[in-house]
Design a protein around this motif. Structure first.
Motif, PDB file in Angstrom:
ATOM      1  N   UNK A  39      -4.689  22.507   9.092  1.00 43.31           N
ATOM      2  CA  UNK A  39      -4.168  21.126   9.174  1.00 43.31           C
ATOM      3  C   UNK A  39      -4.832  21.125  10.881  1.00 43.31           C
ATOM      4  N   UNK A  40      -4.356  19.418  10.190  1.00 41.53           N
ATOM      5  CA  UNK A  40      -4.971  18.404  11.960  1.00 41.53           C
ATOM      6  C   UNK A  40      -5.765  17.304  11.111  1.00 41.53           C
ATOM      7  N   UNK A  41      -6.430  17.704  10.339  1.00 41.34           N
ATOM      8  CA  UNK A  41      -7.479  17.186   9.722  1.00 41.34           C
ATOM      9  C   UNK A  41      -6.938  15.152   8.987  1.00 41.34           C
ATOM     10  N   UNK A  42      -7.102  14.578   8.615  1.00 42.14           N
ATOM     11  CA  UNK A  42      -6.732  12.818   7.838  1.00 42.14           C
ATOM     12  C   UNK A  42      -6.152  13.955   7.001  1.00 42.14           C
ATOM     13  N   UNK A  43      -6.694  14.611   5.982  1.00 47.19           N
ATOM     14  CA  UNK A  43      -5.891  14.657   4.781  1.00 47.19           C
ATOM     15  C   UNK A  43      -6.185  16.298   4.590  1.00 47.19           C
ATOM     16  N   UNK A  44      -4.999  17.074   4.275  1.00 41.41           N
ATOM     17  CA  UNK A  44      -5.022  18.339   3.776  1.00 41.41           C
ATOM     18  C   UNK A  44      -5.753  18.700   2.494  1.00 41.41           C
ATOM     19  N   UNK A  45      -6.825  19.986   2.210  1.00 42.46           N
ATOM     20  CA  UNK A  45      -7.894  19.515   2.519  1.00 42.46           C
ATOM     21  C   UNK A  45      -7.422  21.563   1.179  1.00 42.46           C
ATOM     22  N   UNK A  46      -7.647  21.303  -0.248  1.00 45.25           N
ATOM     23  CA  UNK A  46      -6.581  22.397  -1.006  1.00 45.25           C
ATOM     24  C   UNK A  46      -7.775  23.233  -1.727  1.00 45.25           C
ATOM     25  N   UNK A  47      -8.540  23.778  -1.283  1.00 46.77           N
ATOM     26  CA  UNK A  47      -9.262  24.630  -2.327  1.00 46.77           C
ATOM     27  C   UNK A  47      -9.370  24.770  -3.490  1.00 46.77           C
ATOM     28  N   UNK A  55      -4.567  15.635  -0.132  1.00 46.09           N
ATOM     29  CA  UNK A  55      -3.321  15.147   0.087  1.00 46.09           C
ATOM     30  C   UNK A  55      -3.056  14.449   1.163  1.00 46.09           C
ATOM     31  N   UNK A  56      -2.812  13.525   1.424  1.00 44.21           N
ATOM     32  CA  UNK A  56      -2.352  12.681   2.701  1.00 44.21           C
ATOM     33  C   UNK A  56      -1.035  11.838   2.569  1.00 44.21           C
ATOM     34  N   UNK A  57      -0.887  11.829   3.318  1.00 45.84           N
ATOM     35  CA  UNK A  57       0.592  10.568   3.794  1.00 45.84           C
ATOM     36  C   UNK A  57       0.293   9.798   4.387  1.00 45.84           C
ATOM     37  N   UNK A  58       1.346   8.254   5.339  1.00 48.55           N
ATOM     38  CA  UNK A  58       1.574   7.882   5.840  1.00 48.55           C
ATOM     39  C   UNK A  58       2.327   6.852   5.801  1.00 48.55           C
ATOM     40  N   UNK A  59       3.102   6.742   7.192  1.00 52.74           N
ATOM     41  CA  UNK A  59       4.143   6.190   7.509  1.00 52.74           C
ATOM     42  C   UNK A  59       4.316   5.570   8.265  1.00 52.74           C
ATOM     43  N   UNK A  60       4.870   4.298   8.469  1.00 57.89           N
ATOM     44  CA  UNK A  60       4.750   2.765   8.895  1.00 57.89           C
ATOM     45  C   UNK A  60       5.722   2.652   9.391  1.00 57.89           C
ATOM     46  N   UNK A  61       5.647   1.221  11.063  1.00 57.51           N
ATOM     47  CA  UNK A  61       6.521   1.407  11.763  1.00 57.51           C
ATOM     48  C   UNK A  61       8.088   0.151  10.825  1.00 57.51           C
ATOM     49  N   UNK A  62       8.838   0.227  11.901  1.00 56.84           N
ATOM     50  CA  UNK A  62       9.941  -0.540  10.327  1.00 56.84           C
ATOM     51  C   UNK A  62       9.239  -1.788  11.327  1.00 56.84           C
ATOM     52  N   UNK A  63       8.820  -2.674  12.737  1.00 53.52           N
ATOM     53  CA  UNK A  63       8.975  -3.269  12.834  1.00 53.52           C
ATOM     54  C   UNK A  63       7.898  -3.589  11.711  1.00 53.52           C
ATOM     55  N   UNK A  64       7.091  -3.573  11.979  1.00 54.41           N
ATOM     56  CA  UNK A  64       5.941  -4.009  11.110  1.00 54.41           C
ATOM     57  C   UNK A  64       6.035  -4.254   9.497  1.00 54.41           C
ATOM     58  N   UNK A  65       6.729  -2.836   9.250  1.00 55.21           N
ATOM     59  CA  UNK A  65       7.790  -3.442   7.736  1.00 55.21           C
ATOM     60  C   UNK A  65       8.542  -4.432   7.500  1.00 55.21           C
ATOM     61  N   UNK A  66       8.847  -4.657   9.103  1.00 54.21           N
ATOM     62  CA  UNK A  66       9.964  -6.145   8.013  1.00 54.21           C
ATOM     63  C   UNK A  66       9.148  -7.752   8.442  1.00 54.21           C
ATOM     64  N   UNK A  67       8.274  -6.840   9.565  1.00 56.99           N
ATOM     65  CA  UNK A  67       7.480  -8.525   9.714  1.00 56.99           C
ATOM     66  C   UNK A  67       6.588  -8.703   9.457  1.00 56.99           C
ATOM     67  N   UNK A  68       6.151  -7.517   8.889  1.00 53.74           N
ATOM     68  CA  UNK A  68       5.008  -8.177   7.793  1.00 53.74           C
ATOM     69  C   UNK A  68       4.872  -7.256   6.618  1.00 53.74           C
ATOM     70  N   UNK A  69       5.990  -7.754   5.407  1.00 51.78           N
ATOM     71  CA  UNK A  69       5.968  -6.985   4.800  1.00 51.78           C
ATOM     72  C   UNK A  69       4.712  -6.133   3.562  1.00 51.78           C
ATOM     73  N   UNK A  70       3.752  -8.152   3.236  1.00 48.02           N
ATOM     74  CA  UNK A  70       2.846  -7.523   1.951  1.00 48.02           C
ATOM     75  C   UNK A  70       1.703  -6.920   2.750  1.00 48.02           C
ATOM     76  N   UNK A  71       1.263  -7.239   4.440  1.00 49.97           N
ATOM     77  CA  UNK A  71       0.362  -6.632   4.525  1.00 49.97           C
ATOM     78  C   UNK A  71       0.918  -5.040   4.890  1.00 49.97           C
ATOM     79  N   UNK A  72       1.764  -4.843   5.164  1.00 51.27           N
ATOM     80  CA  UNK A  72       2.280  -3.404   5.291  1.00 51.27           C
ATOM     81  C   UNK A  72       1.915  -2.465   4.378  1.00 51.27           C
ATOM     82  N   UNK A  73       2.211  -3.218   3.128  1.00 52.57           N
ATOM     83  CA  UNK A  73       2.056  -3.027   1.390  1.00 52.57           C
ATOM     84  C   UNK A  73       0.456  -2.562   1.634  1.00 52.57           C
ATOM     85  N   UNK A  74       0.400  -3.216   1.470  1.00 46.59           N
ATOM     86  CA  UNK A  74      -1.368  -2.982   1.201  1.00 46.59           C
ATOM     87  C   UNK A  74      -2.169  -2.353   1.990  1.00 46.59           C
ATOM     88  N   UNK A  75      -1.266  -1.760   3.191  1.00 42.98           N
ATOM     89  CA  UNK A  75      -2.206  -1.153   4.661  1.00 42.98           C
ATOM     90  C   UNK A  75      -1.571   0.471   3.761  1.00 42.98           C
TER      91      UNK A  75
END
Length: 332
Positions: A39-47, A55-75
């Protein structure tokens, strides 16, 4: 005292503080199966028989998602693709979890995700939706595959530290998100992302990490901590767009930005690979044995962080049995 001022501003940046939160939870992670990448890399690596499933996952700041929803979806799509690429992988598909209370905001998020999925050629194959939440929330997960890994656990003393960042963009206010993607041709973006698995498969780099919300120095700290090493970074060697302050650039979250380590023999070919696609890339420092990050500019030099006394994420070097990197020989 210019360097002291710059580093003071960067050290107070919230992106680094968010990474410190990881250290509160990292000790509670259960042990991985024997032989798995740590653990600790940019993605989990399963041999797998033909390399690694990523396998990787990203969560986003709620304020960012509310203020700029289209770009949040793109990101949501783009930054996950970057995490897969940082491991030397190719993205395969994404899923999402969207909670919202505003159908129009939710629609804009999906439009942004769909636009990025079409641009990068990575399908959205499912997810979870709740439009009865009390605020907008977004998380996106991605599946990828790597034939050969790049890893934050593979930096070793004596290696050269390289920064590769696409300068063809601008900050998307009010955050320090350096957007060099939303107006770029899809073919170019796909070709740029394909550089990282090419780097891995041609064995042109050892370690790599996607420059994240923690900025260039915060990302460097995460890489160094995982490998149990330090570094000396020379800001005079780091290319920077005109009109952008040093503190903003060191805190920037670029749409295409990576730190890699290599050796002097591979360095020219590695840099040429990025330069041939008009991506800024330069050797900005060296990896050292001391677990400290030192930064210099002009005639001034200062320690940014001592990982011996002030850990960041809590992820440390792993026993050799759990750490297959580096995967090819390097002369010291």
């Amino acid at each position: 005292m210019e360097l002291a001022r710059i580093l003071s501003q960067v050290s107070q940046y919230a992106g680094i503080a968010h990474k410190e939160d990881i250290a509160l939870l990292a000790p509670n992670l259960p042990a991985l199966p024997e032989g798995w990448h740590p653990n600790g890399d940019d993605a989990a690596a399963i041999p797998q028989a033909d390399g690694y499933s990523l396998l990787a996952m990203e969560g986003f700041l709620n304020a960012f998602v509310e203020q700029d929803p289209w770009f949040a979806g793109w990101c949501g799509v783009m930054v996950n693709i970057s995490d897969i690429a940082a491991m030397g992988g190719r993205p395969r598909a994404v899923v999402n979890a969207l909670w919202n209370h505003d159908p129009d905001n939710a629609r804009q998020i999906f439009e942004g995700m769909s636009a990025a999925a079409d641009t990068f050629g990575v399908p959205i194959i499912g997810g979870h939706t709740n439009l009865r939440a009390n605020q907008p929330q977004l998380a996106v997960s991605i599946l990828g595959h790597a034939r050969r890994l790049l890893s934050a656990f593979a930096a070793r003393p004596g290696q050269v530290l390289v920064a590769a960042v696409d300068h063809r963009g601008a900050f998307r206010k009010p955050y320090l998100n350096w957007n060099a993607a939303t107006t770029a041709p899809a073919e170019r973006l796909r070709g740029d992302i394909a550089l990282l698995p090419e780097v891995a498969e041609r064995e042109l780099a050892f370690a790599a990490k996607d420059i994240s919300q923690a900025g260039l120095l915060g990302t460097a700290l995460m890489l160094l901590e995982s490998s149990g090493v330090g570094a000396r970074i020379d800001l005079d060697a780091l290319p920077k767009p005109d009109g952008v302050s040093w503190s903003d650039w060191l805190c920037a979250f670029p749409s295409f930005g990576y730190l890699l380590t290599t050796d002097s023999e591979r360095l020219p070919e590695l840099l040429a690979l990025f330069h041939n696609r008009d991506i800024s890339a330069a050797a900005i420092g060296t990896i050292t044995a001391e677990q400290q990050l030192w930064v210099s500019k002009a005639q001034e030099q200062r320690m940014f962080r001592d990982l011996n006394t002030t850990p960041l994420t809590g992820f440390r070097p792993q026993p050799a049995a759990l750490n297959p990197a580096p995967q090819y020989a390097m002369e010291n």
